[in-house]
Motif scaffolding. Sequence first.
Motif, short mmCIF file in Angstrom:
data_model
loop_
_atom_site.label_atom_id
_atom_site.label_comp_id
_atom_site.label_asym_id
_atom_site.label_seq_id
_atom_site.Cartn_x
_atom_site.Cartn_y
_atom_site.Cartn_z
N VAL A 103 5.36 3.66 1.53
CA VAL A 103 4.94 2.46 0.83
C VAL A 103 5.46 1.27 1.62
N ASP A 104 4.58 0.33 1.93
CA ASP A 104 5.00 -0.83 2.71
C ASP A 104 4.01 -1.96 2.49
N ASP A 105 4.32 -3.12 3.08
CA ASP A 105 3.38 -4.24 3.04
C ASP A 105 2.03 -3.78 3.57
N GLY A 106 0.96 -4.29 2.98
CA GLY A 106 -0.37 -3.82 3.31
C GLY A 106 -0.67 -3.80 4.79
N TYR A 107 -0.41 -4.92 5.48
CA TYR A 107 -0.78 -4.99 6.89
C TYR A 107 0.03 -4.02 7.75
N LYS A 108 1.24 -3.70 7.33
CA LYS A 108 2.05 -2.76 8.10
C LYS A 108 1.51 -1.33 7.98
N VAL A 109 0.89 -1.03 6.85
CA VAL A 109 0.27 0.28 6.68
C VAL A 109 -1.08 0.34 7.38
N PHE A 110 -1.85 -0.75 7.30
CA PHE A 110 -3.14 -0.78 7.99
C PHE A 110 -2.97 -0.59 9.50
N ASN A 111 -1.98 -1.28 10.07
CA ASN A 111 -1.74 -1.16 11.52
C ASN A 111 -1.11 0.18 11.83
N PHE A 112 -1.45 0.75 12.98
CA PHE A 112 -0.79 1.98 13.39
C PHE A 112 -0.67 2.02 14.90
N GLU A 113 0.19 2.89 15.38
CA GLU A 113 0.51 3.00 16.80
C GLU A 113 -0.69 3.58 17.56
N VAL A 165 -5.60 13.43 7.33
CA VAL A 165 -6.25 12.50 6.40
C VAL A 165 -5.24 11.46 5.95
N TRP A 166 -5.69 10.20 5.90
CA TRP A 166 -4.86 9.11 5.37
C TRP A 166 -5.59 8.49 4.18
N LYS A 167 -4.91 8.38 3.04
CA LYS A 167 -5.46 7.75 1.85
C LYS A 167 -4.50 6.65 1.40
N CYS A 168 -5.05 5.45 1.20
CA CYS A 168 -4.21 4.30 0.85
C CYS A 168 -4.73 3.61 -0.41
N ASN A 169 -3.78 3.18 -1.24
CA ASN A 169 -4.10 2.40 -2.45
C ASN A 169 -3.05 1.32 -2.65
N ARG A 170 -3.47 0.24 -3.30
CA ARG A 170 -2.54 -0.82 -3.66
C ARG A 170 -1.63 -0.35 -4.80
N VAL A 171 -0.34 -0.68 -4.67
CA VAL A 171 0.64 -0.27 -5.68
C VAL A 171 1.69 -1.35 -5.86
N LEU A 210 0.84 -1.19 0.00
CA LEU A 210 0.00 0.00 0.00
C LEU A 210 0.87 1.24 0.00
N GLU A 211 0.44 2.24 -0.76
CA GLU A 211 1.03 3.56 -0.59
C GLU A 211 0.05 4.40 0.21
N GLN A 212 0.61 5.16 1.15
CA GLN A 212 -0.23 5.98 2.01
C GLN A 212 0.20 7.43 1.93
N TYR A 213 -0.77 8.28 1.63
CA TYR A 213 -0.57 9.72 1.67
C TYR A 213 -1.21 10.25 2.95
N GLN A 214 -0.42 10.96 3.75
CA GLN A 214 -0.93 11.63 4.94
C GLN A 214 -0.90 13.13 4.70
N THR A 215 -2.05 13.78 4.80
CA THR A 215 -2.12 15.21 4.56
C THR A 215 -2.92 15.89 5.64
N ALA A 216 -2.78 17.20 5.73
CA ALA A 216 -3.48 18.01 6.72
C ALA A 216 -4.52 18.89 6.03
N CYS A 217 -5.67 19.04 6.66
CA CYS A 217 -6.68 19.96 6.16
C CYS A 217 -7.64 20.30 7.29
N SER A 218 -8.76 20.94 6.97
CA SER A 218 -9.71 21.33 8.01
C SER A 218 -10.86 20.33 8.09
N LEU A 219 -11.49 20.27 9.26
CA LEU A 219 -12.64 19.39 9.44
C LEU A 219 -13.76 19.78 8.48
N ASP A 220 -14.04 21.05 8.38
CA ASP A 220 -15.13 21.48 7.50
C ASP A 220 -14.86 21.14 6.04
N GLU A 221 -13.61 21.23 5.64
CA GLU A 221 -13.25 20.88 4.26
C GLU A 221 -13.54 19.41 3.97
#
Length: 449
Positions: free
Chosen positions: A294-304, A234-240, A195-206
Amino acid sequence: MALKISCRAIQGHVFSNWARTYSCQPELYFVPESVDQLRDIIKLATIQKKVIKVAGCGHSPSDITCTTDFMISMEKLNGILEVDVDRNQVKVQGGIKIEQLHKLLSEYGLAISNIGSVSDITLSGAIATGTHATGANFGMLSTNVLEIEILLANGDIMTCSRYQNEEIFLCALCNLGALGIILSIKFQCEKSFKLEQYQTACSLDEVLDNLEEEVHSCEHFRFGWFPHTNDVVVWKCNRVDKDKIDNSNWFWDSFVGYHSLQFLYWLSSYFDSLIPWINRTFYKWVFGKPKYRVDDGYKVFNFECLFKQYVTEWAIPRENTGMVLRQLRDWLDTNNFYAHYPVEVRFVKKDDIYLSQNYQRDTCHINIVMYRPYGKFIPHERYWKAYEDIMIAANGKPHWAKAHSLTYKELSKMYPQYDKFCEIRDKLDPDRIFVNRYLNQVLFEGRED
């Protein structure tokens, strides 16, 4: 004559969940190594009129597993029974942990399609409580189950699937530990993926103003709101098919994001007006800049999940997401309660599982948290009550693994198949050998026998 059993009974064992918010001391604790030993335990419990509960890894922030009678660990019944690489299917014993399953599946080039935040849990426990991840086109974990074998209260083994004992199967896919002991699970996987994961910042209302577009903008979309701000990560993930990229940083992720945060939340337990500043500051320091990995799918799904915490979660119809989060924001702004971050928001596809929160509706799952820095008690009851009231008004349903105040009286009105589940449960376990305090609350309180 007393019944002799082949499995050693342990006295004095103390069970506690991960967050140390619930604990119990069962009269006898068993770690069986065979189905015959499980049958012996059931016979003993039946004779002595004791309750049996199967304990997993204790991640549930509730007393769903607790009992003062008999407790069973399935940790020695945790192997892979069958692998069909052509069909991407696997059959495993009920005691296997998801983190073990990741490693074993990878040896066959397979992976679980969609998993939640934590893998240090048993697969059967995750299925029993309706564990889910996120993705508008992905159901909860149980929707990937093809077949289940259950050891019933009478000692019989029942196999159920969509082609055999279907009604029981639709109960077993979110069973609360109320039907019997899960012996094996046949599970649909997919080929290993990254999975590739994009982490971005924005507003709640947006995010809320463009929610439908955002939810469908990737395979796996989730976001976290920081109370007392309008800030969202925001976190967005897709298979790559790309090389792995790891941008983790010990200083920011561990020293600042974990240890410094724990200390400051501990300090705020004496000066709670610090909490809005903490939330704003850590958003800026840790989450304010874009990140990519970008990492193995389960490693991206899991988080601290950070340190010990109180946590609750409800699911609502997806179209109510904006209304609920704005109501929660308004309540926090006007009621002088300072809440920890994040409010985590995830999305799950509808299904037909009887006790699923996603039964016949696409859902949004909203999770709130109050941390317990260094194990300290943190008042949270007023926040929980306000959150529950908002969720009930929005046609919400509580997560089965997480503490809530509802009984059969309220829950039976939320689930069209609730009475069907209870009817099947009563037939499979008429003496309520698998019913502890929690299950008595949700299955019997307010119910006429």
